[in-house]
Design an enzyme around this catalytic site. Structure first.
Site: not given
Length: 479
Positions: A107, A170, A177, A246
């Site tokens: 990320k 992560r 999602r 989301d």
């Protein structure tokens, strides 16, 4: 095995290319390691000291490729603050692949096809917050994505002002999602909805594979898992801040830590995200919003799950699962092991008293864990003592129905009521030090994040009361 020796597989390959975009990470300038979660590393089967892996920084910075890695960003849609947006995606996250049941994702690793008007970067302050909170939620027993490591850099990133870029690695068993299903349903691609559902069952609900009515059962489990997670959020005073569809994981775990916060003083209507001007994602609204989001998921699944049947499941399962989980936790937090028909009213009275008294939510329960009838320690924390004093009288009467000794009751409560919660003022202190080049507080916070119920005498200062000027502040989405 070292981290750099892992062999990855590329998930989602069996799905259509429209689902993802192949993209390479854009390295940061002069990257350096800030912190590593050795606890998270265990999920990958890494059995050597990960900090000694000479390729660790390169893996996070995208300059060292793990074997089998085929980097990509995923596409999805979503309801953002109640309004549908048909094309979103990983605007600043790039997936590396999967190993040992964990999907690895960087990320802050640069532009993707879904960055829209953004730069694909994450700044140091938001990266510190996500890194620590991912691990803290795990320590509290709440399903969550995890954070393996954090690097900083000398790369400039512009937000309200110039800041330094950072990257978090992560981990999650899935990155699908609610909005992923919404994306295909909106396009009318019902065959892809079913194909994605098959993938989700393989990845997250393997026990349902080839079971009669497996899509219906999948939806029911998504509802139940989501309800349980939200109940756990509410029990510890966690406010996510951006519960868009989301940002809702298909397996019910907490993901995408943006403007989150834990309650300081108990305030049911607390809003942690200053963008949320109407309070849609306020603390008290989280259960209702989760239900709303699950309704939108039912719409997205309507080509494979009868919509009326899905709504029956939603209305029956969500409320029951949420209430059972929340009450189970609250009984433990209050040290009550017998059940009484008037207990729910006692719980409601307690929350109302906390709000009226203006008292720290976490410290109240931790102090209650040693309560022996002497009100002083609790009342001294309250701005307005009368409401809480009256409730404590009722609590004293209720305790008379318990058979457990005070000592055993206190021992059990201390296992449920954390001493250490990573509140915003504590995170901000760590961020300000890090911005000056001092990173030791991040590792201190990681210790208490992993063991929030234990006593750490050398870190007692991390359980200090929130300064008045820092109580229940709002945060921005900028990162």
């Amino acid at each position: 095995m070292k981290l750099s020796q892992l062999k990855l597989t590329t998930p989602y390959r069996e799905l259509d290319p429209i689902f993802f975009d192949e993209v390479e990470p854009t390295p940061l300038k002069d990257p350096f390691l800030i912190s590593v979660s050795k606890d998270a590393a265990k999920l990958l089967g890494v059995d050597e000291d990960i900090t000694k892996d000479e390729n660790l920084v390169g893996i996070l910075n995208g300059t060292y490729s793990l074997e089998g890695s085929d980097t990509f960003a995923m596409c999805y849609a979503g309801h953002q603050f109640g309004h549908f947006v048909y094309r979103l995606g990983d605007g600043r996250a790039i997936n590396l692949g999967k190993v040992n049941g964990q999907n690895l994702q960087l990320k802050g690793s640069g532009l993707t096809l879904y960055s829209r008007m953004g730069d694909g970067r994450a700044v140091l302050r938001s990266s510190i917050r996500e890194y620590l909170m991912s691990e803290a939620m795990h320590g509290l027993g709440i399903e969550t994505s995890r954070a393996l490591a954090l690097i900083g850099s000398d790369s400039d990133v512009t937000r309200q002002e110039r800041e330094k870029g950072a990257i978090v690695l992560r981990l999650s068993p899935t990155w699908v999602r609610f909005g992923t299903f919404e994306y295909f349903n909106f396009r009318g691609e019902h065959a892809r909805v079913q194909k994605l559902a098959d993938y989700v069952i393989d990845e997250s609900f393997e026990h349902l594979k080839d079971v009669e009515g497996m899509y219906v059962k999948m939806y029911e489990e998504i509802v139940r898992n989501t309800a349980i997670t939200i109940a756990r959020w509410q029990s510890v005073g966690f406010n996510h801040g951006v519960m868009n569809t989301d940002n809702m994981s298909i397996d019910g775990r907490t993901i995408d830590y943006g403007p989150f916060a834990f309650l300081d003083d108990y305030e049911s209507g607390y809003i942690c995200n200053h963008t949320d001007v109407d309070g849609r994602y306020s603390f008290k609204n989280q259960p209702g919003i989760a239900h709303w989001n699950l309704h939108k998921l039912a719409v997205a699944l309507s080509s494979i799950v009868n919509h009326d049947r899905a709504l029956e499941i939603l209305d029956k399962t969500f409320g029951t699962s949420y209430e059972e989980e929340y009450l189970s936790i609250m009984y433990k937090k209050m040290g009550l092991y017998e059940r009484d028909e008037k207990d729910i009213e006692l719980f409601k009275w307690m929350l109302g008293s906390l709000e009226s008294a203006t008292i720290d939510y976490t410290k109240f329960f931790r102090t209650l864990s040693a309560y022996d009838g002497d009100k002083k320690n609790i009342l001294d924390m309250a701005v307005f003592q009368t409401p809480l004093s009256e409730w404590l009288d009722a609590y004293d009467e209720r305790l008379k129905k318990e058979t457990l000794s005070n000592e055993k009751r206190h021992t059990q409560m201390l296992k449920t009521n954390p001493k250490y919660i990573l509140k915003n003022h504590i995170l901000q202190e760590a961020i300000e030090k890090a911005q000056q080049g001092e990173y030791s507080m991040i590792d201190e916070l990681l210790i208490v994040a992993h063991s929030p119920f234990e006593e750490h005498l050398e870190l007692e200062h991390l359980a200090k009361a929130t300064p008045l000027k820092s109580k229940n502040i709002k945060l921005s989405c900028s990162s």
